[in-house]
Design a protein around this motif. Structure first.
Motif, PDB file in Angstrom:
ATOM      1  N   ALA A  63      58.370 -15.681  79.277  1.00  0.00           N
ATOM      2  CA  ALA A  63      57.056 -15.322  78.740  1.00  0.00           C
ATOM      3  C   ALA A  63      57.004 -15.568  77.228  1.00  0.00           C
ATOM      4  O   ALA A  63      57.375 -16.641  76.772  1.00  0.00           O
ATOM      5  CB  ALA A  63      56.733 -13.878  79.121  1.00  0.00           C
ATOM      6  N   SER A  64      56.589 -14.578  76.454  1.00  0.00           N
ATOM      7  CA  SER A  64      56.326 -14.816  75.031  1.00  0.00           C
ATOM      8  C   SER A  64      57.568 -15.067  74.187  1.00  0.00           C
ATOM      9  O   SER A  64      57.447 -15.471  73.022  1.00  0.00           O
ATOM     10  CB  SER A  64      55.528 -13.660  74.440  1.00  0.00           C
ATOM     11  N   ILE A  65      58.750 -14.838  74.732  1.00  0.00           N
ATOM     12  CA  ILE A  65      59.963 -15.252  74.008  1.00  0.00           C
ATOM     13  C   ILE A  65      59.955 -16.766  73.840  1.00  0.00           C
ATOM     14  O   ILE A  65      60.587 -17.306  72.924  1.00  0.00           O
ATOM     15  CB  ILE A  65      61.226 -14.756  74.737  1.00  0.00           C
ATOM     16  N   SER A  66      59.187 -17.462  74.689  1.00  0.00           N
ATOM     17  CA  SER A  66      59.029 -18.915  74.569  1.00  0.00           C
ATOM     18  C   SER A  66      58.487 -19.325  73.204  1.00  0.00           C
ATOM     19  O   SER A  66      58.679 -20.481  72.774  1.00  0.00           O
ATOM     20  CB  SER A  66      58.066 -19.431  75.642  1.00  0.00           C
ATOM     21  N   LYS A  67      57.803 -18.427  72.516  1.00  0.00           N
ATOM     22  CA  LYS A  67      57.278 -18.744  71.188  1.00  0.00           C
ATOM     23  C   LYS A  67      58.396 -19.111  70.222  1.00  0.00           C
ATOM     24  O   LYS A  67      58.193 -19.882  69.269  1.00  0.00           O
ATOM     25  CB  LYS A  67      56.457 -17.575  70.648  1.00  0.00           C
ATOM     26  N   GLN A  68      59.588 -18.572  70.444  1.00  0.00           N
ATOM     27  CA  GLN A  68      60.716 -18.916  69.583  1.00  0.00           C
ATOM     28  C   GLN A  68      61.092 -20.385  69.727  1.00  0.00           C
ATOM     29  O   GLN A  68      61.460 -21.044  68.751  1.00  0.00           O
ATOM     30  CB  GLN A  68      61.905 -18.020  69.909  1.00  0.00           C
ATOM     31  N   MET A  69      61.004 -20.930  70.928  1.00  0.00           N
ATOM     32  CA  MET A  69      61.310 -22.335  71.142  1.00  0.00           C
ATOM     33  C   MET A  69      60.277 -23.220  70.457  1.00  0.00           C
ATOM     34  O   MET A  69      60.608 -24.254  69.863  1.00  0.00           O
ATOM     35  CB  MET A  69      61.371 -22.661  72.628  1.00  0.00           C
ATOM     36  N   ALA A  70      59.000 -22.802  70.516  1.00  0.00           N
ATOM     37  CA  ALA A  70      57.957 -23.552  69.816  1.00  0.00           C
ATOM     38  C   ALA A  70      58.196 -23.526  68.312  1.00  0.00           C
ATOM     39  O   ALA A  70      58.045 -24.553  67.623  1.00  0.00           O
ATOM     40  CB  ALA A  70      56.583 -22.976  70.144  1.00  0.00           C
ATOM     41  N   ALA A  71      58.581 -22.361  67.788  1.00  0.00           N
ATOM     42  CA  ALA A  71      58.855 -22.261  66.355  1.00  0.00           C
ATOM     43  C   ALA A  71      60.008 -23.157  65.954  1.00  0.00           C
ATOM     44  O   ALA A  71      59.953 -23.849  64.922  1.00  0.00           O
ATOM     45  CB  ALA A  71      59.154 -20.803  65.991  1.00  0.00           C
ATOM     46  N   VAL A  72      61.064 -23.172  66.761  1.00  0.00           N
ATOM     47  CA  VAL A  72      62.216 -24.019  66.447  1.00  0.00           C
ATOM     48  C   VAL A  72      61.825 -25.495  66.511  1.00  0.00           C
ATOM     49  O   VAL A  72      62.257 -26.302  65.671  1.00  0.00           O
ATOM     50  CB  VAL A  72      63.393 -23.710  67.393  1.00  0.00           C
ATOM     51  N   ALA A  73      61.014 -25.877  67.486  1.00  0.00           N
ATOM     52  CA  ALA A  73      60.568 -27.267  67.582  1.00  0.00           C
ATOM     53  C   ALA A  73      59.831 -27.678  66.306  1.00  0.00           C
ATOM     54  O   ALA A  73      60.063 -28.769  65.755  1.00  0.00           O
ATOM     55  CB  ALA A  73      59.672 -27.450  68.799  1.00  0.00           C
ATOM     56  N   VAL A  74      58.935 -26.807  65.819  1.00  0.00           N
ATOM     57  CA  VAL A  74      58.193 -27.107  64.591  1.00  0.00           C
ATOM     58  C   VAL A  74      59.139 -27.181  63.397  1.00  0.00           C
ATOM     59  O   VAL A  74      59.034 -28.086  62.542  1.00  0.00           O
ATOM     60  CB  VAL A  74      57.089 -26.059  64.371  1.00  0.00           C
ATOM     61  N   LEU A  75      60.080 -26.256  63.316  1.00  0.00           N
ATOM     62  CA  LEU A  75      61.034 -26.264  62.202  1.00  0.00           C
ATOM     63  C   LEU A  75      61.922 -27.507  62.228  1.00  0.00           C
ATOM     64  O   LEU A  75      62.248 -28.065  61.177  1.00  0.00           O
ATOM     65  CB  LEU A  75      61.874 -24.996  62.229  1.00  0.00           C
ATOM     66  N   LEU A  76      62.325 -27.948  63.420  1.00  0.00           N
ATOM     67  CA  LEU A  76      63.101 -29.186  63.525  1.00  0.00           C
ATOM     68  C   LEU A  76      62.312 -30.370  62.963  1.00  0.00           C
ATOM     69  O   LEU A  76      62.853 -31.200  62.214  1.00  0.00           O
ATOM     70  CB  LEU A  76      63.462 -29.464  64.985  1.00  0.00           C
ATOM     71  N   LEU A  77      61.052 -30.451  63.311  1.00  0.00           N
ATOM     72  CA  LEU A  77      60.224 -31.557  62.828  1.00  0.00           C
ATOM     73  C   LEU A  77      59.995 -31.451  61.317  1.00  0.00           C
ATOM     74  O   LEU A  77      59.919 -32.468  60.621  1.00  0.00           O
ATOM     75  CB  LEU A  77      58.897 -31.578  63.575  1.00  0.00           C
ATOM     76  N   ALA A  78      59.912 -30.218  60.816  1.00  0.00           N
ATOM     77  CA  ALA A  78      59.781 -30.039  59.370  1.00  0.00           C
ATOM     78  C   ALA A  78      61.048 -30.508  58.656  1.00  0.00           C
ATOM     79  O   ALA A  78      60.978 -31.159  57.596  1.00  0.00           O
ATOM     80  CB  ALA A  78      59.487 -28.580  59.047  1.00  0.00           C
ATOM     81  N   GLU A  79      62.214 -30.197  59.232  1.00  0.00           N
ATOM     82  CA  GLU A  79      63.467 -30.656  58.639  1.00  0.00           C
ATOM     83  C   GLU A  79      63.553 -32.179  58.619  1.00  0.00           C
ATOM     84  O   GLU A  79      64.132 -32.764  57.693  1.00  0.00           O
ATOM     85  CB  GLU A  79      64.654 -30.090  59.425  1.00  0.00           C
ATOM     86  N   ARG A  80      62.974 -32.818  59.624  1.00  0.00           N
ATOM     87  CA  ARG A  80      63.003 -34.283  59.715  1.00  0.00           C
ATOM     88  C   ARG A  80      61.926 -34.940  58.867  1.00  0.00           C
ATOM     89  O   ARG A  80      61.864 -36.171  58.774  1.00  0.00           O
ATOM     90  CB  ARG A  80      62.862 -34.704  61.177  1.00  0.00           C
ATOM     91  N   GLY A  81      61.059 -34.125  58.266  1.00  0.00           N
ATOM     92  CA  GLY A  81      60.035 -34.663  57.384  1.00  0.00           C
ATOM     93  C   GLY A  81      58.824 -35.239  58.076  1.00  0.00           C
ATOM     94  O   GLY A  81      58.000 -35.903  57.435  1.00  0.00           O
ATOM     95  N   THR A  82      58.659 -34.983  59.371  1.00  0.00           N
ATOM     96  CA  THR A  82      57.522 -35.541  60.093  1.00  0.00           C
ATOM     97  C   THR A  82      56.292 -34.627  60.045  1.00  0.00           C
ATOM     98  O   THR A  82      55.201 -35.053  60.417  1.00  0.00           O
ATOM     99  CB  THR A  82      57.884 -35.843  61.562  1.00  0.00           C
ATOM    100  N   LEU A  83      56.480 -33.401  59.609  1.00  0.00           N
ATOM    101  CA  LEU A  83      55.360 -32.500  59.332  1.00  0.00           C
ATOM    102  C   LEU A  83      55.810 -31.495  58.287  1.00  0.00           C
ATOM    103  O   LEU A  83      56.993 -31.397  57.961  1.00  0.00           O
ATOM    104  CB  LEU A  83      54.862 -31.797  60.602  1.00  0.00           C
ATOM    105  N   ARG A  84      54.846 -30.742  57.766  1.00  0.00           N
ATOM    106  CA  ARG A  84      55.121 -29.655  56.838  1.00  0.00           C
ATOM    107  C   ARG A  84      54.479 -28.380  57.364  1.00  0.00           C
ATOM    108  O   ARG A  84      53.420 -28.432  57.989  1.00  0.00           O
ATOM    109  CB  ARG A  84      54.566 -29.971  55.449  1.00  0.00           C
ATOM    110  N   LEU A  85      55.120 -27.257  57.086  1.00  0.00           N
ATOM    111  CA  LEU A  85      54.557 -25.990  57.550  1.00  0.00           C
ATOM    112  C   LEU A  85      53.237 -25.679  56.851  1.00  0.00           C
ATOM    113  O   LEU A  85      52.440 -24.881  57.358  1.00  0.00           O
ATOM    114  CB  LEU A  85      55.544 -24.855  57.328  1.00  0.00           C
ATOM    115  N   THR A  86      52.990 -26.313  55.717  1.00  0.00           N
ATOM    116  CA  THR A  86      51.728 -26.131  54.995  1.00  0.00           C
ATOM    117  C   THR A  86      50.639 -27.077  55.496  1.00  0.00           C
ATOM    118  O   THR A  86      49.493 -27.011  55.022  1.00  0.00           O
ATOM    119  CB  THR A  86      51.937 -26.363  53.498  1.00  0.00           C
TER     120      THR A  86
END
Length: 312
Positions: free
Chosen positions: A45-68
């Motif tokens: 259930a909503s613990i899945s939100k952690q996986m979504a957050a990690v996916a976004v953070l991975l892409l931020a680390e790779r420079g393909t998006l920014r959290l801002t």
């Protein structure tokens, strides 16, 4: 140490790398009589939100998006009312978007066409301007999953499988529909099976992941051992970004941060139709706690009694 209604589910407690409690009980499917085992996958259930957050953070680390980044940069035909909402706002539930109760037109069980689902979200005005308050929002995390798809050009479930679960060795975890999958627990309420929510689209990123107890325990090594992400991303994920209004508690990226059984913890509960889940890491004691159940009547917060007994 029974906290399960009708004894149905998995309970794990570890201190360091030692497993103190390893309990599996009940049936995974009332109709077939198949038992819950250590290989049974449950909706987290909503613990899945952690996986979504990690996916976004991975892409931020790779420079393909920014959290801002404004979320409208990554979505098709976004409404003007979303123009000030950033990925950070979605991650911290400070976007102003509502939760499911603010979107009564959305059927959690029925499949939906992705852009029609976004239009249903957009039809409800934000509750406040971005960053002005905190309001838990599963639709906000659906937008994050859609962002991952738009940035990568890959289905969200595929990205999680290849870029998140595989590197962690979470070989029994997956996102999306459980139809046709082996070792999948059926959700129950009142002792009877209930239909699963739609996890392929409606709950994508917000409540769509299935895990075994062991895999979810491994997942807690992302904050605990800094696996998968760099130190700054891990620190951002469990930082107290947004006060929730409960004493001493704030929300990070996919984690609640605050007291649990009187101790500092990062944690999250989950509640899908017919399923309850809970996962927590207590840094000072280095304890990890996982509860997964396919019985709606379980109270996930009852697991705090297990922590009390473990330190008694």
């Amino acid at each position: 140490m029974s906290i399960f209604s009708h004894d149905r589910g998995v309970l794990l407690l570890a201190r360091g790398d030692e497993l103190l409690v390893d309990r599996v009980a009940g049936v995974a499917d009332e109709v077939t009589g198949a038992p819950c085992t250590s290989a049974t996958r449950f909706q987290i259930a909503s613990i899945s939100k952690q996986m979504a957050a990690v996916a976004v953070l991975l892409l931020a680390e790779r420079g393909t998006l920014r959290l801002t980044d404004p979320v409208v940069r990554w979505l098709p035909d976004p409404p003007p009312a979303w123009s000030g909402i950033t990925l950070h706002h979605l991650l911290t539930h400070t976007s102003g978007l509502g939760h499911w109760e603010e979107h009564p037109a959305v059927d959690l069980v029925a499949p939906a066409e992705p852009d029609e689902l976004l239009a249903a979200f957009a039809a409800v005005p934000p509750l406040f301007r971005p960053g002005a308050a905190w309001h838990y929002s599963s639709p906000g995390y659906v937008l994050l999953a859609r962002t991952v798809e738009r940035v990568t050009g890959r289905p969200y479930a595929e990205f999680l499988a290849e870029e998140v679960f595989a590197p962690l060795g979470m070989t029994d975890s997956f996102a999306g529909s459980g139809a046709g999958r082996p070792d999948v627990a059926v959700g129950h309420e009142g002792g009877r099976p209930v239909p699963s929510w739609d996890l392929a689209t409606v709950s994508m990123g917000a409540g769509d992941v299935w895990c075994t107890g062991a895999d979810l325990l491994t997942w807690l090594d992302v904050p605990r051992r800094g696996r998968l992400l760099g130190p700054s991303s891990v620190a951002a994920m469990i930082a107290p970004h947004a006060p929730t209004g409960r004493p001493g508690e704030a929300y990070g990226y996919g984690f609640f941060v605050g007291p649990l059984a009187g101790r500092r913890a990062v944690h999250h509960s989950g509640d899908n139709g017919g399923y309850k889940a809970f996962a927590a890491w207590l840094p000072e004691e280095d304890q990890r706690l996982v509860l997964l159940s396919n019985q709606a009547e379980v109270n996930p917060m009852a697991v705090t009694s297990v922590l009390d007994r473990a330190t008694a």
